[in-house]
Motif scaffolding. Structure first.
Motif, PDB file in Angstrom:
ATOM      1  N   SER A   1       0.732  -1.153  -0.083  1.00  0.00           N
ATOM      2  CA  SER A   1       0.121   0.082   0.109  1.00  0.00           C
ATOM      3  C   SER A   1       0.961   1.288  -0.108  1.00  0.00           C
ATOM      4  O   SER A   1       2.168   1.174  -0.067  1.00  0.00           O
ATOM      5  CB  SER A   1      -0.802  -0.056   1.236  1.00  0.00           C
TER       6      SER A   1
ATOM      7  N   GLU B   1       0.348   6.018   0.158  1.00  0.00           N
ATOM      8  CA  GLU B   1      -0.448   7.037   0.465  1.00  0.00           C
ATOM      9  C   GLU B   1      -1.187   7.464  -0.989  1.00  0.00           C
ATOM     10  O   GLU B   1      -0.466   7.605  -1.999  1.00  0.00           O
ATOM     11  CB  GLU B   1      -0.031   8.287   1.273  1.00  0.00           C
ATOM     12  N   SER B   2      -2.289   7.707  -0.912  1.00  0.00           N
ATOM     13  CA  SER B   2      -2.768   8.208  -2.428  1.00  0.00           C
ATOM     14  C   SER B   2      -2.310   9.395  -2.730  1.00  0.00           C
ATOM     15  O   SER B   2      -2.016  10.494  -1.857  1.00  0.00           O
ATOM     16  CB  SER B   2      -4.432   8.367  -2.107  1.00  0.00           C
TER      17      SER B   2
ATOM     18  N   SER C   1      -2.835  13.095  -4.749  1.00  0.00           N
ATOM     19  CA  SER C   1      -3.790  13.825  -5.250  1.00  0.00           C
ATOM     20  C   SER C   1      -3.594  14.087  -6.739  1.00  0.00           C
ATOM     21  O   SER C   1      -2.634  14.116  -7.232  1.00  0.00           O
ATOM     22  CB  SER C   1      -4.052  15.365  -4.623  1.00  0.00           C
TER      23      SER C   1
ATOM     24  N   ALA D   1      -4.345   6.971 -11.578  1.00  0.00           N
ATOM     25  CA  ALA D   1      -3.918   5.482 -11.552  1.00  0.00           C
ATOM     26  C   ALA D   1      -2.318   5.528 -10.795  1.00  0.00           C
ATOM     27  O   ALA D   1      -1.913   6.293 -10.717  1.00  0.00           O
ATOM     28  CB  ALA D   1      -4.113   4.641 -12.776  1.00  0.00           C
ATOM     29  N   TYR D   2      -2.290   4.261 -10.611  1.00  0.00           N
ATOM     30  CA  TYR D   2      -0.748   4.060 -10.488  1.00  0.00           C
ATOM     31  C   TYR D   2      -0.271   2.783 -11.083  1.00  0.00           C
ATOM     32  O   TYR D   2      -0.852   1.750 -11.295  1.00  0.00           O
ATOM     33  CB  TYR D   2      -0.748   3.671  -8.695  1.00  0.00           C
TER      34      TYR D   2
ATOM     35  N   VAL E   1      -3.131   0.270 -11.198  1.00  0.00           N
ATOM     36  CA  VAL E   1      -4.062   0.057 -10.567  1.00  0.00           C
ATOM     37  C   VAL E   1      -4.779   1.561  -9.979  1.00  0.00           C
ATOM     38  O   VAL E   1      -4.036   2.379 -10.193  1.00  0.00           O
ATOM     39  CB  VAL E   1      -3.820  -0.577  -9.065  1.00  0.00           C
ATOM     40  N   SER E   2      -5.940   1.447  -9.900  1.00  0.00           N
ATOM     41  CA  SER E   2      -6.827   2.716  -9.352  1.00  0.00           C
ATOM     42  C   SER E   2      -6.673   3.104  -8.067  1.00  0.00           C
ATOM     43  O   SER E   2      -6.713   4.492  -7.707  1.00  0.00           O
ATOM     44  CB  SER E   2      -8.310   2.632  -9.784  1.00  0.00           C
ATOM     45  N   GLU E   3      -6.733   2.304  -7.274  1.00  0.00           N
ATOM     46  CA  GLU E   3      -6.421   2.553  -5.734  1.00  0.00           C
ATOM     47  C   GLU E   3      -4.951   2.268  -5.153  1.00  0.00           C
ATOM     48  O   GLU E   3      -4.208   1.576  -5.666  1.00  0.00           O
ATOM     49  CB  GLU E   3      -7.328   1.472  -5.051  1.00  0.00           C
ATOM     50  N   PRO E   4      -4.576   3.065  -4.117  1.00  0.00           N
ATOM     51  CA  PRO E   4      -3.099   2.924  -3.633  1.00  0.00           C
ATOM     52  C   PRO E   4      -3.107   1.431  -2.715  1.00  0.00           C
ATOM     53  O   PRO E   4      -2.634   1.656  -1.720  1.00  0.00           O
ATOM     54  CB  PRO E   4      -3.158   4.187  -2.489  1.00  0.00           C
ATOM     55  N   PHE E   5      -3.301   0.413  -3.617  1.00  0.00           N
ATOM     56  CA  PHE E   5      -3.192  -0.981  -2.961  1.00  0.00           C
ATOM     57  C   PHE E   5      -2.818  -1.915  -4.011  1.00  0.00           C
ATOM     58  O   PHE E   5      -3.554  -1.833  -5.080  1.00  0.00           O
ATOM     59  CB  PHE E   5      -4.355  -1.111  -2.063  1.00  0.00           C
TER      60      PHE E   5
END
Length: 831
Positions: free
Chosen positions: A593, A595-596, A598, A602-603, A619-623
């Motif tokens: 994981s 931190e997102s 701003s 995506a990541y 991925v679109s979420e920070p995980f």
């Protein structure tokens, strides 16, 4: 020659007998050789007859002046490099193929980490390396040839170069044939000894090797003794002058490098020249926030890039004189104008030096006594400055010599309208005022490099005239390099197009200004936004500005305005630094994981496989969950993606170094002073956890001490077991996941004794050691064989210890209860 041979023989004898290790950075005048003799005896237990014979024999030889042993030490703490300071970032952008692929660089010190992911696939060892791994050596290898797999700061100057290692415990040069066989053309020396102001055997040996090989380059950090005072030599007791750390740095044919900070200030700690005979030292300076080690590594990497670019254009490695002259002709002025004993001939500019090679702005040849050659260059209109550097190789001098220049060349530049320009020279008189004087033009009879700069040169043809002294002893190779800088230019140097800056940093903005403008207004804007003023009093001639960057995650531009002139930079990114965390590391999968960020849409997740970083997921979420059956790599990095590009890539983490296991970091079970068992489970994450059970196993049967279904926010769950049963008590924690799977920690086994049981360990025991004992008594006694109590004390817990301070013999160890009744006793043997 006889003197030199005897000195070498003396050193060989001392190595053979092991004495060189016994004397730590001390010169031992042979008039008082007994002092060295005692050191040898004390440290090596050397028989008197051997030590006395060696020292006495050498002390009686009139050709031996002193015996010296040096223990080399690295010369800087580890620091993050900033490749923008010396235009290495620009060089990468303009000359991406000058990456060192056809060159091997040797790091001479202790052994770097050969498994480092920034260069592990490009390591070739030859047996000369030290046995000890060292973080400093790893940093030097990264600065020279890292490819950035470990993170943005892991990118070096020549990211495709081959890397080798050689131990600096041997201060003399490596075997020349070995260097040729291994294809090594540059060696980095980021170490030193004490301040030495003489031309020693090592300096002579390096000069000899380089003159013979002619394409070998040795780069030395100048030292970190800039605030110290030389205690001997012509410049003794002159504060901050002549502080080179090692006689090998006094050699004529090596390159010595001093240090600047990110704002181009000369480091106070950076050792200063002149050499003991008045030559310019250091040759140049480069960025090194902690000392001169990093600076030398930056120059070594630049040398590898120069050699590689030349090889790709000409199919051969360039000569040492060409490499050195291109480095010096490409420098930017630093410190006192023109040349000085702090910055040498200027500050490294890798882009300028590569441009010289790429454009063919050089002449080469050989020159014998009374030789002369004439070349010419054309200086166009609107030229701001012309720099010309002549470099040549000189034959070695005898160790102990004070007059070193055996072959002298002279450079004279004849310009239009019969203007004649001579090289810059410095006063070498042994007083501080003279050494601080600005350079004047004149005849140079000391240095093997001559440097001429001409500001605002008149356009036309310039004659480059080189002549050899009539007393030269041999034909020497030489090279002349030159650079031209146009006037009327404002050019952004950093950040470059698509560069990514951390929004928590203090980056130094850089530009080139050869216009007549002096003051400007600096602003920034995010894409599509309004310009925001940073400062309206920017000194354009300073050509840098440290910007307190705002916390943005945006595409950004810079703008400099002076009068009616507007200079806008290319677009670059400002981005949050991502720090990936391992949430859990299970046998089948790992969860990561961060931190997102701003504005990130995506990541991009990369892993290290096949010696490079490769994208394995977006991925679109920070995980991110990695299935180990599909990808078994232990290395991962994360990069935020924005609408217009990518942000700052994180450092690459190794999941095995995180200390995280499958949903937990650790579990402990310890007896406390109240004879209870304290339990503690350290979680790595609270994600997906349904319940936690603390479990005790006795005689093969499990008992749940307590269950917890919440309270995981602090990632630490604790409990206490107050019901102890004699025998083996085994404790563990069970983590029940939301999907029903159960993760078990390793078990911790505690032995709880019966009331009448006593365990002593170790037994027998040596006096002075701790005796561990396990019992349910409340007090212990140690009795001698007559029954006399000689030691007694209260017991703090079931498991306790006492330091033994008893004579050798047999004793009785008693445990008594709260009623002073003996419940257990054992024989104790003290050795």
């Amino acid at each position: 020659m006889q003197k030199r041979a005897i000195l070498r023989l003396s050193i060989l004898i001392l190595f053979f007998c092991g004495l060189m290790e016994s004397i730590s950075q001390e010169k031992l005048p042979f008039k008082g050789f007994k002092g060295g003799l005692q050191i040898a005896k004390d440290k090596y237990n050397l028989p008197n007859r051997y030590a006395e014979n060696i020292f006495y024999t050498l002390s009686k030889n009139r050709n031996v002046f002193f015996l010296e042993h040096k223990i080399p030490k690295t010369e800087t703490p580890i620091s993050a490099a900033d490749l923008s300071v010396n235009a290495i970032t620009n060089a990468h952008a303009v000359f991406p193929n000058a990456n060192g692929a056809n060159v091997s660089v040797s790091i001479k010190e202790l052994l770097f980490n050969v498994n480092d992911i920034d260069y592990s696939e490009r390591v070739s060892l030859n047996g000369n390396e030290a046995n000890t791994l060292d973080q400093h050596a790893t940093a030097m290898a990264t600065i020279v040839g890292g490819n950035g797999n470990s993170g943005p700061k892991g990118l070096g100057v020549a990211p495709n170069t081959q890397l080798s290692s050689s131990s600096f415990l041997k201060l003399l040069p490596d075997d020349s044939q070995q260097l040729i066989t291994d294809g090594i053309f540059v060696q980095n020396h980021s170490y030193g000894v004490s301040i030495e102001n003489f031309y020693g055997d090592e300096a002579s040996a390096y000069d000899e090797q380089i003159f013979v090989l002619q394409d070998m380059v040795h780069v030395f950090s100048v030292g970190n003794s800039g605030t110290e005072v030389a205690v001997d030599g012509p410049y003794a007791n002159l504060e901050s002058f002549a502080t080179l750390t090692g006689n090998f740095k006094q050699a004529k044919n090596v390159i010595t490098v001093g240090a600047t900070d990110a704002l181009d200030n000369i480091s106070e700690r950076s050792s200063k020249g002149p050499s003991f005979d008045g030559r310019v030292k250091p040759d140049l300076v480069a960025y090194a926030p902690g000392g001169t080690s990093d600076a030398a590594a930056l120059v070594s990497g630049t040398v590898a890039s120069i050699q590689d670019l030349y090889f790709k254009k000409n199919g051969a490695i360039p000569s040492y004189p060409l490499v050195k002259s291109s480095l010096i002709a490409g420098t930017e002025d630093a410190g006192v104008s023109n040349i000085d004993y702090e910055s040498g001939y200027g500050k490294l500019n890798a882009k300028n030096s590569l441009q010289i090679i790429d454009n063919g702005q050089f002449f080469e040849g050989t020159m014998a006594a009374n030789g002369q050659t004439n070349n010419s260059i054309t200086v166009p209109e609107n030229t701001k400055s012309l720099k010309i550097a002549l470099s040549w190789l000189d034959t070695e001098s005898i160790a102990g010599s004070t007059d070193l220049l055996n072959n002298d060349l002279d450079l004279v530049v004849n310009g239009p309208n019969s203007n004649e320009y001579l090289p810059w020279i410095l006063s070498s008189s042994a007083n501080a005022d003279s050494l601080k004087r600005q350079a004047l033009r004149g005849i140079d009879n000391l240095n093997t490099l001559e440097f001429i700069t001409i500001e605002n040169p008149f356009p036309g043809t310039y004659g480059i005239n080189i002549s050899a002294d009539s007393e030269n002893t041999t034909e020497v190779p030489y090279a002349v390099s030159y650079s031209l800088e146009n006037s009327g230019i404002f050019e952004w140097q950093f950040p470059l197009k698509n560069e990514t800056l951390s929004n928590l940093g203090l980056p130094v903005l850089r530009w080139k200004n050869t216009t007549a403008l002096n003051v400007g207004s600096l602003s920034y804007r995010v894409e599509g936004g309004e310009w925001v003023l940073i400062s309206n009093t920017i000194d354009l001639n300073n050509q840098l500005y440290q910007w307190e960057i705002p916390e943005l995650n945006e595409v950004v531009e810079l703008q400099m305005v002076s009068g009616t002139q507007v200079y806008t930079s290319d677009k670059f990114f400002v981005s949050q630094e991502i720090i990936p965390q391992v949430e859990y590391n299970c046998p089948d999968e790992v969860g990561i994981s961060w931190e997102s960020v701003s504005n990130a849409i995506a990541y991009e997740v990369k892993t290290y496989t096949n010696n490079s970083l490769q994208v394995i997921a977006t991925v679109s979420e920070p995980f991110f969950v990695n299935q180990k059956a599909e990808n078994g790599s232990v290395y991962f990095s994360v990069t935020p993606i924005f609408n217009d590009g990518k942000g700052l890539r994180s450092n690459t983490i190794n999941i095995e170094d995180s200390g995280v296991q499958c949903y937990f970091r650790g579990f402990i079970a310890l007896l406390n002073d109240d004879n209870e068992v304290d339990l503690a489970l350290s979680l790595s994450t609270g994600i997906n956890i349904e319940r936690i059970d603390f479990v005790k196993t006795i005689a093969g049967q499990d008992f749940i001490i307590n269950s917890y279904s919440d309270g995981f926010e602090d990632l630490v769950v604790t409990d206490t077991d107050s019901i102890l049963v004699p025998g083996n008590n085994r404790y563990r924690a069970e983590i029940i996941l939301a999907n029903g799977n159960i993760v078990q920690t390793d078990e911790v086994e505690l032995f709880i004794p019966d009331k009448n049981e006593l365990i002593l360990f170790p037994n027998p025991i040596e006096n002075g050691f701790d005796l561990n004992f396990t019992s349910q008594g409340s007090k212990f006694q140690i009795l001698d064989m007559t029954g006399k109590v000689i030691v007694q004390d209260s017991v703090l817990s079931i498991q306790d210890f006492i330091g033994i301070n008893l004579s050798a013999g047999i004793y009785i160890f008693h445990m008594v209860d709260e009623n002073n009744k003996t419940i257990a006793a054992k024989k104790l043997i003290v050795k």
